[in-house]
Design a protein around this motif. Structure first.
Motif, PDB file in Angstrom:
ATOM      1  N   ILE A 102      17.472  27.731  30.713  1.00  0.00           N
ATOM      2  CA  ILE A 102      18.678  28.036  31.727  1.00  0.00           C
ATOM      3  C   ILE A 102      18.182  27.149  33.054  1.00  0.00           C
ATOM      4  O   ILE A 102      17.445  27.461  33.808  1.00  0.00           O
ATOM      5  CB  ILE A 102      18.725  29.513  32.085  1.00  0.00           C
ATOM      6  CG1 ILE A 102      19.361  30.216  30.856  1.00  0.00           C
ATOM      7  CG2 ILE A 102      19.813  29.672  33.237  1.00  0.00           C
ATOM      8  CD1 ILE A 102      18.953  31.436  30.611  1.00  0.00           C
ATOM      9  N   VAL A 103      19.024  26.036  33.240  1.00  0.00           N
ATOM     10  CA  VAL A 103      18.855  25.132  34.275  1.00  0.00           C
ATOM     11  C   VAL A 103      19.489  25.663  35.833  1.00  0.00           C
ATOM     12  O   VAL A 103      20.290  26.239  35.857  1.00  0.00           O
ATOM     13  CB  VAL A 103      19.284  23.998  33.969  1.00  0.00           C
ATOM     14  CG1 VAL A 103      19.203  22.928  34.742  1.00  0.00           C
ATOM     15  CG2 VAL A 103      18.624  23.206  32.576  1.00  0.00           C
ATOM     16  N   ASN A 104      18.516  25.334  36.758  1.00  0.00           N
ATOM     17  CA  ASN A 104      19.126  25.570  38.097  1.00  0.00           C
ATOM     18  C   ASN A 104      19.535  24.282  38.596  1.00  0.00           C
ATOM     19  O   ASN A 104      19.048  23.434  38.785  1.00  0.00           O
ATOM     20  CB  ASN A 104      17.436  25.706  38.837  1.00  0.00           C
ATOM     21  CG  ASN A 104      17.902  26.125  40.235  1.00  0.00           C
ATOM     22  OD1 ASN A 104      19.091  25.860  40.832  1.00  0.00           O
ATOM     23  ND2 ASN A 104      17.064  26.845  41.084  1.00  0.00           N
ATOM     24  N   HIS A 105      21.087  24.515  38.731  1.00  0.00           N
ATOM     25  CA  HIS A 105      21.573  23.247  39.066  1.00  0.00           C
ATOM     26  C   HIS A 105      21.452  22.876  40.604  1.00  0.00           C
ATOM     27  O   HIS A 105      21.379  21.731  40.643  1.00  0.00           O
ATOM     28  CB  HIS A 105      23.260  23.843  39.135  1.00  0.00           C
ATOM     29  CG  HIS A 105      23.588  23.771  37.756  1.00  0.00           C
ATOM     30  ND1 HIS A 105      24.677  22.842  37.177  1.00  0.00           N
ATOM     31  CD2 HIS A 105      23.749  25.029  37.013  1.00  0.00           C
ATOM     32  CE1 HIS A 105      24.979  23.445  35.950  1.00  0.00           C
ATOM     33  NE2 HIS A 105      24.408  24.777  35.673  1.00  0.00           N
TER      34      HIS A 105
END
Lengths: 152, 203
Positions: B105-108
């Protein structure tokens, strides 16, 4: 971010293998050795590019109810509201936003009665009127794809 | 009459048929009917529910994947099952859509896409399906949902719009607004993230 990191991010987001040793498979796909992959994954986690590794679940299909809610909170009460929302495990995200409805948050709970109960409780504790609370569960989903397009 | 869709109510029909021939008195058939209704309600309530194993898996996986070379084996150990059993359940969740995806889950914000906004549009019931689909086709849109309006809130279509900076966000909104055929929208810009935690399904 270099090209390899982009490719790793894509693999980790899109199709993380359901297998005993998933990183071996990803390393194979990227034609790199697993130690290199590990170094990069740890760096991406360390720098916070990857928030976490986890499962994105469909709460409704698992039998839970969810909603997006918004409240109108007077500016001096924002911190109090924020602390209050922190006390609820059912509240997963909350944001302070611009506009009349200034705090937006998501609730995941066992059922809609539970959601209604939580919202009334929050409204009562913050002394909000009916018109200061918006309960907007999903009626129809058009798109859900939170993956970062590492390809640019 | 909604109960008629429940297959377990079949005995009721037989009972009612038999009762109508006078071989059973009405009270017996009524009693049987209420019993069958209860069965129907129980079955319906269990529809979205999980097995004990699934619940135990959920309690572990909701905290995230361990950062190890064999994350499934390590989770399975915690659940108290074999990794093959865990993989089987996760595979079935993927299949049924209970699990959308698994992985990073990527931190935008950290990948230079931190100027996103939630944008609420006033579309109306006649056009919402068409416009919703059109909004969903935008690459900069990660989420698009129809949600109910309220007395003082006429907005019914919600989109998460991503951009690298404010200028790009404005460009995206202009394009979306033209495509939607309306400029009646609210860009609910984020002032501060107050809370972001993974959902707790099993307390």
């Amino acid at each position: 971010m270099d090209d390899l990191e982009r490719r790793i991010l894509t693999e980790l987001q899109d199709d993380f293998p359901l297998s005993e040793r998933p990183y071996d498979i990803i390393a194979d796909r990227l034609a790199i050795d697993v130690d290199t992959l590990w170094q990069r994954v740890e760096a991406l986690l360390g720098s916070g590019v990857i928030r976490r590794l986890g499962a994105s679940l469909d709460s409704r299909k698992l039998g839970y109810s969810s909603t997006l809610a918004a409240i109108c909170v007077p500016e001096p009460k924002v911190d109090e509201a924020s602390e209050l929302l922190n006390d609820y495990v059912e509240v997963t995200h909350s944001y302070l936003r611009e506009g009349r409805f200034n705090i937006w948050f998501t609730i995941i709970a066992a059922n809609t009665d539970e959601i209604d109960r939580i919202l009334s409780e929050i409204a009562a504790k913050l002394d909000l009127g009916l018109e200061d609370v918006l309960n907007a569960p999903v009626e129809r989903l058009f798109k859900l794809d939170a993956r970062f397009k590492a390809g640019g | 009459m909604k109960m008629l869709i429940c297959p377990t109510k079949m005995p009721i029909i037989w009972f009612q048929a038999l009762a109508s021939f006078g071989r059973f008195n009405y009270n017996v058939s009524l009693l049987e009917m209420s019993w069958t209704l209860i069965v129907c309600v129980i079955l319906k309530n269990e529809k979205g529910n999980m097995t004990d194993i699934e619940r135990r898996i959920l309690a572990v996986i909701q905290r995230g994947l361990p950062v190890t070379e064999s994350p499934y084996r390590d989770m399975a150990r915690e659940v108290g099952i074999d990794s093959s059993e865990l993989l089987e359940v996760l595979g079935s969740w993927k299949e049924s859509g209970k699990m959308r995806r698994i992985g990073a889950i990527v931190n935008h914000f950290r990948v230079g896409m931190g100027s996103g906004a939630m944008v609420a549009w006033r579309i109306g019931p006649e056009r919402i399906e068409e416009v919703g689909k059109r909004m969903a086709a935008f690459g900069c849109v990660s989420h698009a949902y129809q949600r109910p309006t309220a007395a003082n809130w006429p907005y019914d279509l919600y989109t998460m719009v991503h951009a690298s900076d404010g200028e790009e966000l404005q460009r995206n909104l202009k394009e979306m607004s033209a495509s939607a055929g309306t400029d009646d929208y609210k860009a609910l810009l984020t002032r501060r993230e107050l809370k972001k935690v993974p959902p707790t399904y099993v307390k």
